[in-house]
Write a protein that holds these residues in place. Structure first.
Motif, short mmCIF file in Angstrom:
data_model
loop_
_atom_site.label_atom_id
_atom_site.label_comp_id
_atom_site.label_asym_id
_atom_site.label_seq_id
_atom_site.Cartn_x
_atom_site.Cartn_y
_atom_site.Cartn_z
N MET A 195 0.87 -0.92 -0.11
CA MET A 195 0.80 0.20 0.17
C MET A 195 0.47 1.54 0.01
O MET A 195 0.48 1.92 -0.47
N ALA A 196 1.75 1.53 0.60
CA ALA A 196 2.61 2.50 1.17
C ALA A 196 3.74 2.91 -0.26
O ALA A 196 3.49 4.13 -0.92
N LEU A 197 3.50 1.67 -0.41
CA LEU A 197 4.49 1.59 -2.57
C LEU A 197 3.47 2.47 -3.79
O LEU A 197 4.10 3.14 -4.40
N SER A 198 2.24 1.69 -3.29
CA SER A 198 1.22 1.87 -4.16
C SER A 198 0.81 3.67 -4.49
O SER A 198 0.14 3.99 -4.93
N ALA A 203 10.80 6.13 -1.72
CA ALA A 203 11.23 4.86 -1.28
C ALA A 203 11.86 4.90 -0.60
O ALA A 203 13.64 4.33 -1.21
N TYR A 204 12.67 4.78 1.09
CA TYR A 204 13.58 4.34 1.23
C TYR A 204 13.48 2.21 2.04
O TYR A 204 12.23 2.68 2.65
N VAL A 205 13.99 1.91 1.98
CA VAL A 205 14.30 -0.01 3.60
C VAL A 205 15.34 0.44 4.03
O VAL A 205 16.00 0.16 3.73
N LEU A 206 14.66 0.42 4.89
CA LEU A 206 15.37 0.28 6.96
C LEU A 206 15.69 -1.11 7.07
O LEU A 206 14.59 -1.81 6.77
N ASN A 208 18.17 -2.79 10.38
CA ASN A 208 19.36 -2.57 11.18
C ASN A 208 19.81 -1.42 11.64
O ASN A 208 21.27 -1.40 12.22
N GLY A 209 18.78 -0.52 11.09
CA GLY A 209 19.07 0.89 11.05
C GLY A 209 20.11 1.63 9.75
O GLY A 209 20.65 2.44 9.79
N ASN A 210 20.53 1.07 9.13
CA ASN A 210 20.69 0.67 7.59
C ASN A 210 19.81 1.72 6.73
O ASN A 210 18.58 0.19 6.84
N ILE A 211 19.84 2.11 5.50
CA ILE A 211 18.87 1.99 4.23
C ILE A 211 19.42 1.04 3.23
O ILE A 211 20.49 1.24 2.95
N ALA A 212 18.61 -0.33 3.46
CA ALA A 212 19.46 -0.64 2.64
C ALA A 212 19.10 -1.34 0.52
O ALA A 212 20.21 -0.92 -0.32
N LEU A 213 18.12 -0.54 0.76
CA LEU A 213 17.75 0.01 -0.29
C LEU A 213 17.13 1.49 -0.42
O LEU A 213 16.50 1.86 0.32
N GLU A 214 17.02 1.94 -1.38
CA GLU A 214 15.91 2.98 -1.81
C GLU A 214 15.57 3.04 -3.29
O GLU A 214 16.39 2.87 -4.37
N GLY A 215 14.78 4.17 -3.67
CA GLY A 215 14.54 4.56 -5.36
C GLY A 215 13.76 4.56 -5.47
O GLY A 215 12.34 5.12 -4.53
N ASN A 216 12.69 5.32 -6.68
CA ASN A 216 11.29 5.63 -6.98
C ASN A 216 10.89 4.41 -6.39
O ASN A 216 11.10 3.10 -6.65
N SER A 217 9.19 4.75 -6.17
CA SER A 217 8.71 3.72 -5.74
C SER A 217 7.84 2.50 -6.53
O SER A 217 7.87 1.37 -6.27
N LYS A 218 7.71 2.71 -7.69
CA LYS A 218 6.93 2.38 -8.47
C LYS A 218 8.74 0.90 -8.84
O LYS A 218 8.64 -0.36 -8.99
N ASP A 219 10.23 1.39 -9.00
CA ASP A 219 10.62 0.84 -9.34
C ASP A 219 10.77 -0.74 -8.19
O ASP A 219 10.98 -1.30 -8.49
N LEU A 220 10.66 -0.11 -6.83
CA LEU A 220 11.14 -0.91 -5.33
C LEU A 220 10.45 -2.19 -5.24
O LEU A 220 9.88 -2.82 -4.89
N ARG A 221 8.77 -1.46 -6.39
CA ARG A 221 7.64 -1.74 -5.91
C ARG A 221 7.84 -3.58 -6.89
O ARG A 221 7.07 -4.83 -6.98
#
Length: 233
Positions: A195-198, A203-206, A208-221
């Motif tokens: 729902m959040a990505l929609s 978006a950022y994916v956390l 353990n306190g680190n940003i593991a992934l980030e990018g355009n929401s559509k691409d991350l979806r």
């Protein structure tokens, strides 16, 4: 508009945020995803100045916010809608909404109250009802509405779908999208990644306190790792 750079936060000896950098641009919805304990709520508490960093920078419109009090953060237009609603149960719906405008001195409070009620017609029907007697979904609407009464430039939303039935989740997210379209930037912490990505732009994916992934929401979806870990695919 809002920028965190290399932020480190500790709870005692626990390293909760490990050098995260996040940007929320004007007019955008940015999602912050991750499992329990990843650091999502800690990030929002840091932005609200409820906890202090070991090091790192935090700016709004290019100006440092690190010496601001929580009250002055609110006056700067950054409003935090916390997890678990936290409405005032013995106050009516109207009294809760008016509490959201406590720091305002302008004359548009009643006009904004009507605007909030246009987002949440159910609250208008229950305007004199005590908040503690509302359903979970109605209390979530009230918590968001109370935050909007502070006239935020950036709304920090912490787990707005928590504990809600799927049909109510869709309703809440449709309202969040509408709030953004009306000009409020949003930083959304949410475990319902799909729902959040929609509805978000970035978006950022956390982890353990680190940003593991980030990018355009559509691409991350459409990202295989995100789908496997967070979207059940």
């Amino acid at each position: 508009m809002l920028k965190l750079s290399n932020v480190h936060v500790y709870y005692g000896h626990v390293h909760a945020l490990r050098g995260i950098s996040i940007t929320v641009e004007d007019g955008k919805i940015v999602s912050l995803l991750g499992s329990n304990g990843a650091g999502k709520s800690t990030t929002l508490k840091f932005i609200s100045r409820l906890i202090h960093p070991k090091n790192g920078s935090y700016e709004m419109d290019g100006k440092s916010m690190l010496k601001k009090s929580p009250g002055n953060v609110v006056k700067s237009g950054i409003i935090h809608c916390p997890e678990n609603r936290r409405v005032f149960p013995l106050f009516t719906v109207e009294e809760n909404l008016r509490m959201g405008a406590y720091s305002r001195k302008d004359k548009n409070i009643m006009e904004d109250l009507e605007k909030v009620l246009s987002y949440f017609p159910r609250l208008k029907e229950r305007i004199k009802q005590k908040a503690g007697t509302l359903s979970g979904g109605e209390q979530q609407m009230l918590a968001i509405g109370r935050s909007l009464m502070g006239k935020p430039r950036i709304l920090l939303l912490d787990e707005p779908s928590l504990g809600l039935a799927p049909i109510l989740v869709k309703e809440i997210f449709a309202i969040i999208k509408r709030i953004n379209q009306d000009g409020t930037s949003i930083l959304l912490v949410e475990q319902n990644a799909n729902m959040a990505l929609s509805i978000s732009d970035y978006a950022y994916v956390l982890e353990n306190g680190n940003i593991a992934l980030e990018g355009n929401s559509k691409d991350l979806r459409n990202n295989d790792e995100v789908r496997r870990l967070y979207l059940g695919g």
